[in-house]
Design a protein around this motif. Sequence first.
Motif, PDB file in Angstrom:
ATOM      1  N   UNK A 114       0.834  -1.210   0.000  1.00 33.22           N
ATOM      2  CA  UNK A 114       0.000   0.000   0.000  1.00 33.22           C
ATOM      3  C   UNK A 114       0.862   1.252   0.000  1.00 33.22           C
ATOM      4  N   UNK A 115       1.892   1.274   0.846  1.00 33.59           N
ATOM      5  CA  UNK A 115       2.746   2.455   0.956  1.00 33.59           C
ATOM      6  C   UNK A 115       3.552   2.674  -0.314  1.00 33.59           C
ATOM      7  N   UNK A 175      -1.215   8.542   5.535  1.00 27.12           N
ATOM      8  CA  UNK A 175      -1.810   7.236   5.246  1.00 27.12           C
ATOM      9  C   UNK A 175      -1.697   6.315   6.451  1.00 27.12           C
ATOM     10  N   UNK A 176      -0.558   6.329   7.087  1.00 27.75           N
ATOM     11  CA  UNK A 176      -0.362   5.452   8.245  1.00 27.75           C
ATOM     12  C   UNK A 176      -1.276   5.818   9.409  1.00 27.75           C
ATOM     13  N   UNK A 181      -4.534   4.776  13.825  1.00 26.75           N
ATOM     14  CA  UNK A 181      -4.924   6.094  14.337  1.00 26.75           C
ATOM     15  C   UNK A 181      -4.429   6.394  15.740  1.00 26.75           C
ATOM     16  N   UNK A 182      -4.183   5.370  16.527  1.00 31.93           N
ATOM     17  CA  UNK A 182      -3.700   5.593  17.892  1.00 31.93           C
ATOM     18  C   UNK A 182      -2.292   6.186  17.915  1.00 31.93           C
ATOM     19  N   UNK A 223      -6.360  10.079  -3.238  1.00 32.07           N
ATOM     20  CA  UNK A 223      -6.215   8.623  -3.115  1.00 32.07           C
ATOM     21  C   UNK A 223      -7.384   8.028  -2.330  1.00 32.07           C
ATOM     22  N   UNK A 224      -7.853   8.749  -1.334  1.00 38.09           N
ATOM     23  CA  UNK A 224      -8.941   8.236  -0.511  1.00 38.09           C
ATOM     24  C   UNK A 224     -10.259   8.131  -1.264  1.00 38.09           C
ATOM     25  N   UNK A 225     -10.340   8.762  -2.413  1.00 34.72           N
ATOM     26  CA  UNK A 225     -11.541   8.641  -3.244  1.00 34.72           C
ATOM     27  C   UNK A 225     -11.446   7.467  -4.214  1.00 34.72           C
TER      28      UNK A 225
END
Length: 265
Positions: A114-115, A175-176, A181-182, A223-225
Amino acid sequence: MSLIFLASVQTALAQEPAKAPTPPPSGLIANGYLKISDLPDSAVLVPPPPAPGSVAKKRDEEAAAAAVAQRGSARWTLAIADAELMAPDAIGQTFSCAAGFDISAKTTPALAALLQRSLANIAVSTMAAKRRYQRARPFMENGQPSCTPAMEPILRKDGSYPSGHSAIGFGTGLILTQVVPSRATELIARGRAFGDSRRICNVHWTSDIEEGRFMAAATVARLNADPVFQKDLAIARKEVDSVIEQRTGPRRDCAAEASALSATR
């Protein structure tokens, strides 16, 4: 690594339809999620670089002078490491300490893919503005060496503004944060520092780095779309949940990294 090379790879791949992510061959950039025509246009979004004699240009010069003074320090050494993007797992290892677990093709293959695939798009997002402005890099103006002297002949031909490395670092951090999210604060801070390594390296001005972050944010939003990106992101989240449960810690010397970053001027 030269962003000219990244651009040539992405140009060759841009017309291919998106495919399921697979780890890229060692030393090569994976196909991006988006065609070049789908990327935010940096030539439109990024304003002209600071003019000679302006307050903004003076700020750039003062920050570059502070960076030159750190030559040979632990922060300089980290900047050399951050300059490397083509080595296997380079970008994943850069963020492993901030993430709190090892990011690599072996331990997190879905996340690594992904990265790398996102990296191809994020890096190329800066190219239109680079070509438009062809800004000279700090080492070309101040006469001081960069942290990667072997790359200087190529960098002289590649515009400084905005910074592709900064875009890559900040975009990867963004992205990470969607995957872990934490660890958002740590990941965004490392992405910011990754870009600032280019100032420490004497190859980018502060304003280059700041506009690189801007293009990263724009590209990650795009990218999120993309449905394929979203599918791969979901797979990476599940993979990382499993890795966190297994307590697979970073291979990197996180204490040394933290110490180097704390000494930045």
